[in-house]
Design an enzyme around this catalytic site. Structure first.
Site, short mmCIF file in Angstrom:
data_model
loop_
_atom_site.label_atom_id
_atom_site.label_comp_id
_atom_site.label_asym_id
_atom_site.label_seq_id
_atom_site.Cartn_x
_atom_site.Cartn_y
_atom_site.Cartn_z
N LYS A 191 -31.96 -62.04 8.64
CA LYS A 191 -31.33 -63.34 8.97
C LYS A 191 -30.29 -63.07 10.05
CE LYS A 191 -28.26 -66.46 8.50
NZ LYS A 191 -27.55 -66.80 9.74
N GLU A 267 -20.51 -54.66 4.81
CA GLU A 267 -19.74 -54.11 5.95
C GLU A 267 -18.95 -55.28 6.51
OE1 GLU A 267 -19.79 -51.02 6.75
OE2 GLU A 267 -21.62 -50.27 5.83
N CYS A 302 -15.95 -54.99 14.75
CA CYS A 302 -15.38 -54.94 13.40
C CYS A 302 -14.30 -53.86 13.30
CB CYS A 302 -16.46 -54.69 12.38
SG CYS A 302 -17.53 -53.33 12.84
N GLU A 401 -7.74 -60.68 11.01
CA GLU A 401 -8.70 -60.24 12.02
C GLU A 401 -8.89 -61.35 13.05
OE1 GLU A 401 -12.87 -59.86 10.91
OE2 GLU A 401 -12.84 -57.89 11.88
P1 NAP Z 1 -19.95 -64.24 9.38
O1 NAP Z 1 -19.54 -65.60 9.72
O2 NAP Z 1 -19.48 -63.64 8.13
O3 NAP Z 1 -21.54 -64.26 9.42
C1 NAP Z 1 -22.33 -63.14 9.14
C2 NAP Z 1 -23.68 -63.62 8.68
O4 NAP Z 1 -23.55 -64.33 7.45
C3 NAP Z 1 -24.35 -64.58 9.65
O5 NAP Z 1 -25.73 -64.34 9.69
C4 NAP Z 1 -24.01 -65.91 9.03
O6 NAP Z 1 -24.86 -66.96 9.41
C5 NAP Z 1 -24.12 -65.62 7.57
N1 NAP Z 1 -23.39 -66.60 6.76
C6 NAP Z 1 -22.34 -67.39 7.11
N2 NAP Z 1 -21.96 -68.18 6.09
C7 NAP Z 1 -22.78 -67.90 5.06
C8 NAP Z 1 -22.89 -68.39 3.73
N3 NAP Z 1 -22.07 -69.35 3.24
N4 NAP Z 1 -23.84 -67.86 2.93
C9 NAP Z 1 -24.68 -66.90 3.40
N5 NAP Z 1 -24.64 -66.43 4.64
C10 NAP Z 1 -23.69 -66.89 5.48
O7 NAP Z 1 -19.58 -63.19 10.52
P2 NAP Z 1 -19.73 -63.39 12.08
O8 NAP Z 1 -18.83 -64.51 12.45
O9 NAP Z 1 -21.15 -63.51 12.45
O10 NAP Z 1 -19.24 -61.97 12.60
C11 NAP Z 1 -17.93 -61.60 12.68
C12 NAP Z 1 -17.49 -60.82 11.45
O11 NAP Z 1 -18.35 -59.72 11.18
C13 NAP Z 1 -16.13 -60.22 11.60
O12 NAP Z 1 -15.33 -60.49 10.50
C14 NAP Z 1 -16.39 -58.73 11.73
O13 NAP Z 1 -15.34 -57.92 11.36
C15 NAP Z 1 -17.59 -58.54 10.92
N6 NAP Z 1 -18.33 -57.34 11.33
C16 NAP Z 1 -18.27 -56.22 10.54
C17 NAP Z 1 -18.95 -55.07 10.91
C18 NAP Z 1 -18.91 -53.83 10.05
O14 NAP Z 1 -19.77 -52.98 10.20
N7 NAP Z 1 -17.99 -53.68 9.16
C19 NAP Z 1 -19.71 -55.06 12.07
C20 NAP Z 1 -19.75 -56.23 12.86
C21 NAP Z 1 -19.05 -57.36 12.45
P3 NAP Z 1 -24.35 -68.02 10.53
O15 NAP Z 1 -24.30 -67.30 11.79
O16 NAP Z 1 -25.38 -69.07 10.56
O17 NAP Z 1 -23.00 -68.54 10.11
#
Ligand code: NAP
Ligand code: MG
Length: 497
Positions: A191, A267, A302, A401
């Site tokens: 996804k 992660e 991240c 963040e």
């Molecule tokens: P996000 O909003 O948490 O989304 C991640 C994934 O989860 C997306 O595919 C998103 O779909 C989905 N999602 C959102 N709401 C959901 C829900 N209620 N139920 C199930 N799935 C859901 O993160 P992002 O905005 O894409 O990315 C930024 C974040 O990722 C930052 O906080 C960053 O630190 C973190 N990150 C961490 C790492 C690591 O390795 N630790 C690496 C990269 C990024 P949608 O796009 O449709 O909302």
């Protein structure tokens, strides 16, 4: 490997085929509901595609297809050496198509075309190849037992893995899940984030071309609260490999508890410290690294080193050097091969970054570089590299963040205060420390509560080294052999004599 000297990326962008349909059971299909969502190119703010918005019905179909493929044994039970061949071909196809895939990545998220074609795509290909090579090198165990029994401990694939990934490194983050999950014989449902579905959809076909049986890899683009939630709550998904925000990570824990106790790997976010001690004799190198550590990918990383923690006796001198680095970085056209800093992923994310900058000013920190939205006439979402001085670790810009190119500078008296401040955060993904004192280097590496600590470097990575966080940065590891643990179950088999 470098991008062609002067390819007309704009023209190629106009002509690019943008994949928009879900991929289930080896074929591209529309969402059952017929619904779509818009994809916007953040370089100019224009809608460039309408992509299938998958929901519960599509996730059900994907799970059925994944389960059928898994139980057939066509992938899960073939000889590891066969899986290796397929995954090596898959990796090769990613490389062969790296310009097309790089362009799709840049059109989705606005990162510089040179970075996506020379960085993101080859690194995803390398990840798949690394796990392909690892497949037949991970052995089971014969346990130590009494003589009347032989006990064999093996790892078996968990079954159906949902990989739910973010938009900052769409294909690389997907590869970190696909590599170990596919290598160990699972079926996967990917996804992608709603901002960045193109590469995920395109590689599904490349995987089939490489020989992956239909149904082993399915891709369900869609909104998090629909497609993501349906995967999290599905009774026949065995494991979720998630990368994203801490907030959504919490939901996946709940989904698991509300459904089948599926295994979750998280992660999540970070607020990583970059500590610079006064004894560091390479302040120029440290400044280059500190700047790259927060401004690369426009800070949408991240493990971005978003807190600069520096001893006050060198603070002014050091900051001066970081400012020079920031001044050399100007956001520019993501499709120009010479661009080093692209756009922010969406207008919403840009507004979030700008709100944090306003909040920093309101709480008394001082902007010493950047702070503005730029290139507004392009219609795109660009912000300057921004540096705050005079930040206290209690301010919001030091605690939350931002996921943008914003560095918070915090002065400390000495090593001990540096360690206290570094650890005064809910996160524990990564940290950097610059020092020439070997004892302090070792003390810091032990004292800092984070999954990765870089000493006299930052953001180094290899497939052979695990990556992941402590505290609210999550649990479980991507990369390295350890990632294979997430996607397998240990089975102990007792043979009484
Ligand atoms: P996000 O909003 O948490 O989304 C991640 C994934 O989860 C997306 O595919 C998103 O779909 C989905 N999602 C959102 N709401 C959901 C829900 N209620 N139920 C199930 N799935 C859901 O993160 P992002 O905005 O894409 O990315 C930024 C974040 O990722 C930052 O906080 C960053 O630190 C973190 N990150 C961490 C790492 C690591 O390795 N630790 C690496 C990269 C990024 P949608 O796009 O449709 O909302
Ligand atoms: Mg999101």
């Amino acid at each position: 490997m470098n991008v062609e000297i002067n390819p007309n990326w704009h023209q190629r962008a106009e002509q690019a085929h943008l994949p928009t349909r879900a991929f289930i059971g080896g074929a591209y299909v529309d969402a059952v509901s017929g619904e779509t969502f818009d994809c916007v190119y953040p370089g100019n703010g224009r809608i460039i595609a309408k992509v299938a918005a998958c929901g519960e019905a599509d996730v059900d179909a994907a799970v059925i297809s994944a389960r059928k493929a898994f139980e057939s044994g066509a992938w899960s039970r073939v000889a590891p050496a066969e899986r290796k061949k397929v995954l090596l071909r898959f990796s090769e196809l990613l490389l062969q198509n790296r310009e097309e895939l790089g362009l799709l990545e840049t059109l989705n998220v606005g990162k510089p075309i040179a970075n996506s074609t020379n960085g993101d795509i080859p690194s995803a290909a390398n990840c798949i190849a690394w796990y392909a090579e690892a497949i037949d090198k991970v052995y089971g165990e014969v346990a130590v037992t009494a003589d009347d029994v032989t006990t064999i401990v093996v790892r078996e694939p968990v079954g159906i893995v949902a990989a739910v990934v973010p938009w900052n490194y769409p294909l690389s983050m997907a590869a970190w899940k696909l590599g170990p999950a596919l290598a160990t014989g699972n079926s996967v449902i990917l996804k992608p984030a709603e901002q960045s579905p193109f590469t995920a959809l395109r590689i599904a076909q490349l995987a089939i071309d490489a020989g992956l049986p239909a149904g082993v890899l399915n891709v369900v683009p869609g909104l998090g609260h629909a497609a993501g939630k349906a995967l999290g709550l599905h009774m026949d998904v065995d494991c979720v490999g998630f990368t994203g925000s801490t907030e959504v990570g919490r939901y996946f824990m709940q989904y698991s508890g509300q459904s089948n106790i599926k295994r979750i790997g998280l992660e999540l976010g970070g607020k990583s410290p970059q500590v610079v001690l006064a004894d560091c004799d390479d302040l120029d190198g440290a400044a280059r690294s500190v700047a790259a550590g927060i401004f690369a990918n426009s800070g949408q990383v991240c493990n971005a080193g978003s807190r600069l923690i520096v001893e006050d006796k060198i603070k002014d001198k050091f900051l001066e050097k970081v400012l020079l680095q920031a001044a050399a970085l100007t956001p520019a056209d993501p499709l120009d091969p010479s661009t080093k800093l692209g756009s922010i992923v969406t207008e919403e994310q840009l507004s979030r970054v700008m709100r944090y900058i306003e909040d920093g000013v309101a709480s008394g920190a001082k902007i010493v570089a950047g702070g503005n939205r730029v290139r507004q006439d392009s219609g795109g979402f660009f912000v300057e590299p921004t540096i705050f001085d005079g930040v206290s670790n209690q301010m919001k810009i030091a605690r939350e963040e931002i996921f943008g190119p914003v560095l918070a500078t915090i002065s400390v008296r000495d090593f001990d205060e540096a360690m206290t401040v570094a650890n005064d955060t809910i996160y524990g993904l990564a940290a950097g420390i610059w020092t020439n004192d070997v004892k302090k280097a070792h003390r810091a590496a032990k004292a800092i509560k984070a999954g990765v600590v870089w000493v006299n470097c930052f953001d180094r990575g290899l497939m052979s080294v695990p990556f992941g966080g402590f505290k609210q940065s999550g649990f479980g590891r991507d990369k390295s052999i350890h990632a294979m643990e997430k996607y397998t179950d240990l089975k102990a088999m007792w043979f009484a004599h």
